[in-house]
Design an enzyme around this catalytic site. Structure first.
Site, PDB file in Angstrom:
ATOM      1  N   ASP A   7       0.827  -1.028   0.011  1.00  0.00           N
ATOM      2  CA  ASP A   7      -0.064  -0.013  -0.113  1.00  0.00           C
ATOM      3  C   ASP A   7       0.778   1.317  -0.014  1.00  0.00           C
ATOM      4  OD1 ASP A   7       0.874   0.288   2.662  1.00  0.00           O
ATOM      5  OD2 ASP A   7      -1.082   0.414   3.618  1.00  0.00           O
ATOM      6  N   CYS A  64       3.334  -2.885   3.975  1.00  0.00           N
ATOM      7  CA  CYS A  64       2.581  -1.878   4.292  1.00  0.00           C
ATOM      8  C   CYS A  64       3.263  -0.964   5.327  1.00  0.00           C
ATOM      9  CB  CYS A  64       1.121  -2.198   4.840  1.00  0.00           C
ATOM     10  SG  CYS A  64       0.874  -3.339   6.295  1.00  0.00           S
ATOM     11  N   THR A  66       3.247  -0.787   8.635  1.00  0.00           N
ATOM     12  CA  THR A  66       3.838  -1.774   9.618  1.00  0.00           C
ATOM     13  C   THR A  66       3.933  -3.195   9.293  1.00  0.00           C
ATOM     14  OG1 THR A  66       1.773  -2.019  10.471  1.00  0.00           O
ATOM     15  CG2 THR A  66       2.665  -0.274  11.492  1.00  0.00           C
ATOM     16  N   HIS A  97       9.633 -23.724   9.636  1.00  0.00           N
ATOM     17  CA  HIS A  97       8.665 -24.526  10.598  1.00  0.00           C
ATOM     18  C   HIS A  97       7.418 -24.312  10.347  1.00  0.00           C
ATOM     19  CE1 HIS A  97      11.521 -24.813  14.426  1.00  0.00           C
ATOM     20  NE2 HIS A  97      12.096 -25.247  13.353  1.00  0.00           N
ATOM     21  N   HIS A 132       6.556 -30.774  11.778  1.00  0.00           N
ATOM     22  CA  HIS A 132       6.135 -29.286  11.429  1.00  0.00           C
ATOM     23  C   HIS A 132       4.935 -29.661  10.296  1.00  0.00           C
ATOM     24  CE1 HIS A 132       9.225 -27.588  13.946  1.00  0.00           C
ATOM     25  NE2 HIS A 132       9.988 -28.202  13.200  1.00  0.00           N
TER      26      HIS A 132
HETATM   27  C1  RB5 Z   1      -1.600   3.070   6.097  1.00  0.00           C
HETATM   28  O1  RB5 Z   1      -1.558   4.419   6.665  1.00  0.00           O
HETATM   29  C2  RB5 Z   1      -1.210   1.844   7.340  1.00  0.00           C
HETATM   30  O2  RB5 Z   1      -2.370   1.936   8.118  1.00  0.00           O
HETATM   31  C3  RB5 Z   1      -0.826   0.794   6.547  1.00  0.00           C
HETATM   32  O3  RB5 Z   1       0.019   0.914   5.857  1.00  0.00           O
HETATM   33  C4  RB5 Z   1      -0.649  -0.400   7.466  1.00  0.00           C
HETATM   34  O4  RB5 Z   1       0.611   0.012   8.475  1.00  0.00           O
HETATM   35  C5  RB5 Z   1      -1.516  -0.975   8.453  1.00  0.00           C
HETATM   36  O5  RB5 Z   1      -1.419  -1.834   8.941  1.00  0.00           O
END
Ligand code: RB5
Length: 145
Positions: A7, A64, A66, A97, A132
């Site tokens: 994203d 993304c 995080t 695993h 596993h």
């Molecule tokens: C986008 O702002 C952010 O929420 C997305 O990239 C991600 O971190 C969501 O988990």
């Protein structure tokens, strides 16, 4: 063939990963997004994961901000075992695993060099099978409950 998608929060890291893939002749299919305009990460997770489930791609990489949203969305898709990674030990372990077929990375959490080390650790580690495999079979049963 690797599937990769991001994203807007993962766009910059994905671009750097793709530069590395190009330099090293690593084959991939890029499912977007292609700009920093805001998009919804579940839409990208869905197309990347579908390409893994249907066999078009062997493994997937989702980026993304995080990595958390992508990993949550990916793990809702039947047949996907997605691991959110920020270290190389876990990258090796999830391949060995969990037989993870998708990894999720946080573009706002880790830097490019670490991301590439994580990807290389993940891609170069074989699934160990044995006990596993039994556990993966139990995950598959959970998918159908
Ligand atoms: C986008 O702002 C952010 O929420 C997305 O990239 C991600 O971190 C969501 O988990």
């Amino acid at each position: 063939m690797l599937a990769i998608g991001c994203d807007h929060g993962g766009f910059v890291l994905k671009k750097e990963i793709l530069e590395y893939f190009d330099k090293n002749n690593i084959q991939y299919k890029d499912f977007g997004c292609h700009t920093t305009d805001s998009v919804d990460y579940p839409d990208i997770a869905e197309v990347v994961c579908n390409s893994v489930v249907n066999g078009e791609c062997e493994k997937g990489i989702l980026v993304c901000g995080t990595g958390i949203g992508m990993s949550i969305a990916a793990n809702k898709i039947k047949g996907i075992r997605a691991a959110l990674l920020s270290d190389t030990f876990s990258a090796r372990m999830t391949a060995a695993h969990n037989d993870s077929n998708v990894i999720a990375l946080g573009g706002r959490v880790i830097g490019t060099e670490l991301a590439i080390e994580i990807i290389n650790a993940y891609l170069s580690t074989e699934f160990q099978g044995g006990r596993h495999k039994n556990r993966i079979d139990k995950i598959k049963i959970l998918e159908n409950k």
